[in-house]
Design an enzyme around this catalytic site. Structure first.
Site, PDB file in Angstrom:
ATOM      1  N   CYS A 213       1.656  -1.440  -0.278  1.00 23.39           N
ATOM      2  CA  CYS A 213       0.700   0.352   0.169  1.00 23.39           C
ATOM      3  C   CYS A 213       0.892   1.248   0.153  1.00 23.39           C
ATOM      4  CB  CYS A 213      -0.430  -0.459   1.031  1.00 23.39           C
ATOM      5  SG  CYS A 213      -2.264  -1.100   1.193  1.00 23.39           S
TER       6      CYS A 213
ATOM      7  N   ARG B 242       3.587  -0.036  -5.297  1.00 18.89           N
ATOM      8  CA  ARG B 242       3.651  -0.737  -3.537  1.00 18.89           C
ATOM      9  C   ARG B 242       1.977  -1.860  -3.615  1.00 18.89           C
ATOM     10  NH1 ARG B 242       6.964   1.165  -0.039  1.00 18.89           N
ATOM     11  NH2 ARG B 242       5.962   0.913   1.220  1.00 18.89           N
TER      12      ARG B 242
ATOM     13  N   TRP C 181      -3.195  -2.668  -2.036  1.00 15.61           N
ATOM     14  CA  TRP C 181      -2.793  -4.107  -2.445  1.00 15.61           C
ATOM     15  C   TRP C 181      -3.378  -4.862  -0.807  1.00 15.61           C
ATOM     16  CZ3 TRP C 181      -0.671  -8.317   0.193  1.00 15.61           C
ATOM     17  CH2 TRP C 181      -0.006  -9.759  -0.538  1.00 15.61           C
TER      18      TRP C 181
ATOM     19  N   ASN D 279      -0.988   1.709   5.910  1.00 12.41           N
ATOM     20  CA  ASN D 279      -0.057   1.380   5.283  1.00 12.41           C
ATOM     21  C   ASN D 279       0.684   0.250   6.274  1.00 12.41           C
ATOM     22  OD1 ASN D 279       3.085   1.197   4.179  1.00 12.41           O
ATOM     23  ND2 ASN D 279       2.679  -0.468   3.279  1.00 12.41           N
ATOM     24  N   GLY D 280       0.317  -1.204   6.241  1.00 15.07           N
ATOM     25  CA  GLY D 280       0.788  -2.129   7.244  1.00 15.07           C
ATOM     26  C   GLY D 280      -0.615  -2.691   8.171  1.00 15.07           C
TER      27      GLY D 280
ATOM     28  N   GLU E   2      14.713 -18.236 -12.134  1.00 16.57           N
ATOM     29  CA  GLU E   2      14.831 -16.711 -11.922  1.00 16.57           C
ATOM     30  C   GLU E   2      13.677 -16.586 -12.936  1.00 16.57           C
ATOM     31  OE1 GLU E   2      14.286 -14.314 -10.087  1.00 16.57           O
ATOM     32  OE2 GLU E   2      14.228 -12.887 -11.148  1.00 16.57           O
TER      33      GLU E   2
ATOM     34  N   LYS F  16      10.044 -14.645 -12.888  1.00 11.39           N
ATOM     35  CA  LYS F  16       9.931 -13.523 -14.340  1.00 11.39           C
ATOM     36  C   LYS F  16       8.294 -14.097 -14.929  1.00 11.39           C
ATOM     37  CE  LYS F  16      11.677 -11.684 -12.776  1.00 11.39           C
ATOM     38  NZ  LYS F  16      12.557 -11.119 -11.953  1.00 11.39           N
TER      39      LYS F  16
ATOM     40  N   GLU G 294       4.698 -14.550 -13.181  1.00 13.14           N
ATOM     41  CA  GLU G 294       4.273 -14.102 -12.539  1.00 13.14           C
ATOM     42  C   GLU G 294       4.156 -12.593 -13.312  1.00 13.14           C
ATOM     43  OE1 GLU G 294       9.075 -11.501 -11.259  1.00 13.14           O
ATOM     44  OE2 GLU G 294       7.237 -10.883 -10.049  1.00 13.14           O
TER      45      GLU G 294
ATOM     46  N   HIS H 244      13.357 -37.768 -11.813  1.00 12.03           N
ATOM     47  CA  HIS H 244      13.089 -38.300 -10.439  1.00 12.03           C
ATOM     48  C   HIS H 244      11.445 -38.072 -10.043  1.00 12.03           C
ATOM     49  CE1 HIS H 244      16.891 -39.923  -9.656  1.00 12.03           C
ATOM     50  NE2 HIS H 244      17.243 -38.522  -9.986  1.00 12.03           N
TER      51      HIS H 244
ATOM     52  N   LYS I 121       5.402  -4.282  -5.591  1.00 14.90           N
ATOM     53  CA  LYS I 121       6.560  -4.557  -6.022  1.00 14.90           C
ATOM     54  C   LYS I 121       7.642  -4.433  -4.044  1.00 14.90           C
ATOM     55  CE  LYS I 121      10.706  -3.150  -8.003  1.00 14.90           C
ATOM     56  NZ  LYS I 121      10.757  -4.479  -8.324  1.00 14.90           N
TER      57      LYS I 121
HETATM   58  C1  F6R Z   1       9.572 -10.700  -8.693  1.00 13.59           C
HETATM   59  C2  F6R Z   1      10.576 -10.150  -7.229  1.00 13.59           C
HETATM   60  C3  F6R Z   1      10.107 -10.356  -6.390  1.00 13.59           C
HETATM   61  C4  F6R Z   1      11.325  -9.693  -5.460  1.00 13.59           C
HETATM   62  C5  F6R Z   1      11.542 -10.555  -3.336  1.00 13.59           C
HETATM   63  C6  F6R Z   1      12.289  -9.408  -2.284  1.00 13.59           C
HETATM   64  O1  F6R Z   1      10.032 -10.176  -9.737  1.00 13.59           O
HETATM   65  O2  F6R Z   1      10.792  -8.386  -7.560  1.00 13.59           O
HETATM   66  O3  F6R Z   1       9.998 -11.400  -6.383  1.00 13.59           O
HETATM   67  O4  F6R Z   1      11.841 -10.106  -6.196  1.00 13.59           O
HETATM   68  O5  F6R Z   1       9.627  -9.461  -3.166  1.00 13.59           O
HETATM   69  O6  F6R Z   1      11.927  -7.463  -2.993  1.00 13.59           O
HETATM   70  P1  F6R Z   1      13.089  -7.475  -2.613  1.00 13.59           P
HETATM   71  O7  F6R Z   1      14.259  -7.808  -3.945  1.00 13.59           O
HETATM   72  O8  F6R Z   1      12.183  -5.848  -2.555  1.00 13.59           O
HETATM   73  O9  F6R Z   1      13.236  -7.843  -0.977  1.00 13.59           O
END
Ligand code: F6R
Length: 586
Positions: free
Chosen positions: A2, A27, A72, A98-99, A458, A462, A465, A481, A581
């Site tokens: 948020c 956020r 969020w 926020n929280g 990774e 990507k 998501e 396996h 994010k």
């Molecule tokens: C995926 C992504 C998330 C962040 C994760 C940690 O593309 O961005 O998996 O890597 O939420 O976030 P940070 O790096 O901000 O601690």
């Protein structure tokens, strides 16, 4: 998660508050709202959806005092009713938060028994309810009293219809303040402010904002003096700059980011780092940052011959960790606000281990924690899917490990990274045919061995998501396996094979999947043999870079692939569903 913004100005603030909310939509973006104070009324406009949608609803509304929110959801469905600002039942107070208020159920029960009514399903409503619970003469006293009742994490801003202030309080969620003598602002991130110095709230601080003035207090109600924080000007903007999406812009920024990392680290005093004595390493992060930690663990093992393990922060918090004075703990986070990573660091703060923090946001909570801090220098990363920040996290871990080995190794590493940057710059290839194929499927597997397996993890994260395709990654040798049971006619298998020593073994596993109907899409540092090509649906040869940096090189086409697939599916890569994010809640 948020985002909150509050403004007082001597002119209408709609543009400022909407501009600020747009910048912190990373956020959370499931609903948005704003409350203007005009005369003695609080006017609240809320929408389910983005800040852009909110903006279209604001025709005819404005004011010189406002609080705004982009959400969020944590408590209660995504709907207009649960969007913030949340009004108190007497409509005297409006709150953005926020929280997470952990004791909200107890407060709801207590307040309900006193005759209070609750209208939303949010935990936030207890804040507005408590603010209006007492008839303190001074609204600041209501805020102080309210904060003392709350348990959990919060940054909130509140306005009361009877005065011309915005009150803000912080406990474990980020909050910043700005004032240039005319306009004053509160926000979850200083990127909302006009360029200039700002104040950072510490835990258990309250601020009363008036026109052109900020007054800070501790939770005892005593006035406190705050020091201005310097605005850090990184040569990278939070604007789209002609790109259609932040994700593409940020992928294309990677070479510049890596050059900047080299420029900064070349001049850095690494004496303290080199004096570190340790015999084991834990690397802690979440999601993509965890994948960078996995890479880092490989660097510590391969370059320094030291026992190293990457642990997801959410597991680290609750699992048993063998840590002592001989341990080095490395915490990696783009935002520096990830609740699990912060809690993991707090968990070991009483142990004697040395702690090293790597973040991208210099003013973030994590950046102020730990014994040593290193920046990833990637500049603002707005897209929820992390791209350039991942590459810089891996590269910084590489540089630090090489610095720990020797000065000679460190300078070699800087040359390696500059070379990598050049090669990436030349490798922004057209990935459309590959993406067209992948976009047709609802499941995709990624395989690799050793470091290539980390790249596979990774790559899968990507793609899943932002495309919502079910993507899974496996060590190539694990297929037989169990996973092979899931491979059927046409299943795409993305094979990452950059290590010549492991190439043949990886391919053996890939071919076993092909025999069961799998289609192989190969990303490799080696030119394929002519006889191999008949087995591959597609094959991409990466430019030559030092072995330990091939994971970064291979990440680029995988990021571009995810972006392209997302485009083909007509989705928004910058704001994938259900995500945000900055994950500031557990
Ligand atoms: C995926 C992504 C998330 C962040 C994760 C940690 O593309 O961005 O998996 O890597 O939420 O976030 P940070 O790096 O901000 O601690």
């Amino acid at each position: 998660m948020c985002g909150i913004v509050a403004v007082i100005d001597s002119q209408p603030v709609k543009k400022t508050i909407i501009g600020g909310l747009k910048k912190i939509q990373y956020r959370g973006y499931d609903s948005a709202g704003v409350c203007f104070k005009s005369d003695l009324k609080l006017v609240t406009i809320k929408v389910k959806g983005s800040v852009a949608k909110l903006e279209t609803e604001l025709n005819g509304y404005d004011g010189e005092i406002a609080i705004g929110h982009t959400r969020w959801a944590t408590h209660g469905q995504v709907c207009e009713k649960n969007a913030h600002p949340i009004l108190s039942s007497d409509k005297n107070w409006a709150v953005v938060h926020n929280g997470i208020i952990e004791n909200y159920k107890e407060i709801v029960d207590e307040r309900t028994s006193e005759g209070e009514c609750f209208f939303t399903d949010t935990d936030t409503e207890v804040i507005s309810s408590l603010l209006s619970a007492n008839d303190f003469e001074d609204n600041l006293r209501s805020v102080l009293w309210t904060c003392k009742q709350l348990k959990g994490s919060y940054a909130f801003c509140a306005i009361n219809k009877s005065d011309n202030h915005v009150y803000a309080a912080k406990h474990k969620s980020p909050l910043y303040a700005f004032c240039d003598g005319k306009m004053s602002m509160f926000a979850s991130d200083p990127i909302c402010f006009p360029k200039g110095d700002y104040y950072k709230f510490e835990d258990d601080e309250i601020c009363k904002m008036s026109k052109g003035k900020l007054e800070f207090f501790n939770f005892k109600g005593e006035k406190i003096k705050k020091t201005l924080q310097k605005y850090q000007n990184i040569n990278s903007s939070a604007d789209l700059n002609n790109f259609e999406h932040f994700m593409l812009k940020e992928i294309y920024e990677t070479p510049d980011v890596l050059d900047r990392v080299c420029d900064v680290y070349e001049k850095l005093d690494l004496t303290a780092l080199k004096k570190l004595k340790f015999s084991s390493v834990k690397l802690v992060g979440c999601g993509t940052a965890y994948h960078a930690c996995l890479m880092g663990a490989e660097f510590f093992k391969r370059i320094l011959n030291i026992d190293a393990e990457a642990v997801q922060a959410s597991e680290f918090r609750y699992g048993k960790q063998i840590i002592g004075s001989h341990s080095l703990c490395v915490f990696v986070s783009q935002s520096g606000e990830t609740a699990d990573t912060i809690a993991a660091l707090e968990k070991i703060s009483k142990k004697k281990a040395k702690t090293l923090v790597i973040t991208n946001v210099p003013h973030s909570t994590l950046s102020q924690m730990g014994d040593m801090h290193f920046s990833t220098c990637a500049g603002p990363e707005i897209c929820v899917a992390s791209t350039k920040a991942y590459c810089s996290q891996v590269v910084v871990l590489y540089l630090l490990t090489m610095a720990l080995k020797s000065e000679k190794h460190f300078y070699q590493a800087l040359r390696d990274v500059r070379k990598l940057s050049e090669q990436i710059q030349k490798f922004f290839i057209n990935i459309s045919p590959f993406a067209e194929e992948i976009a047709k499927h609802d499941k995709v597997f990624f395989i690799g061995k050793g470091i290539d397996y980390i790249t596979a993890l990774e790559g899968a994260l990507k793609l899943k998501e932002i495309s919502y395709i079910n993507c899974n990654s496996f060590p190539a040798g694990e297929l037989k396996h169990g996973v092979l049971a899931l491979v059927d006619e046409g299943t795409p298998i993305i094979v990452v094979a950059t290590d010549e020593k492991l190439y043949e073994k990886t391919m053996n596993s890939a071919l076993e999947a092909k025999s069961r109907g799998g289609k192989l899409f190969v990303i490799s540092s080696l030119l394929p043999q002519a006889y191999e090509l008949k087995d591959f649906e597609m094959c991409m040869t990466l430019p030559k870079v030092p072995k330990l940096l091939r994971g970064v090189m291979a990440a680029i086409p995988l990021q571009l692939l995810s972006y392209k697939v997302c485009m083909i599916k007509g989705l928004n890569p910058d704001m994938p569903r259900n995500l945000a994010k900055s994950v500031t809640v557990e």
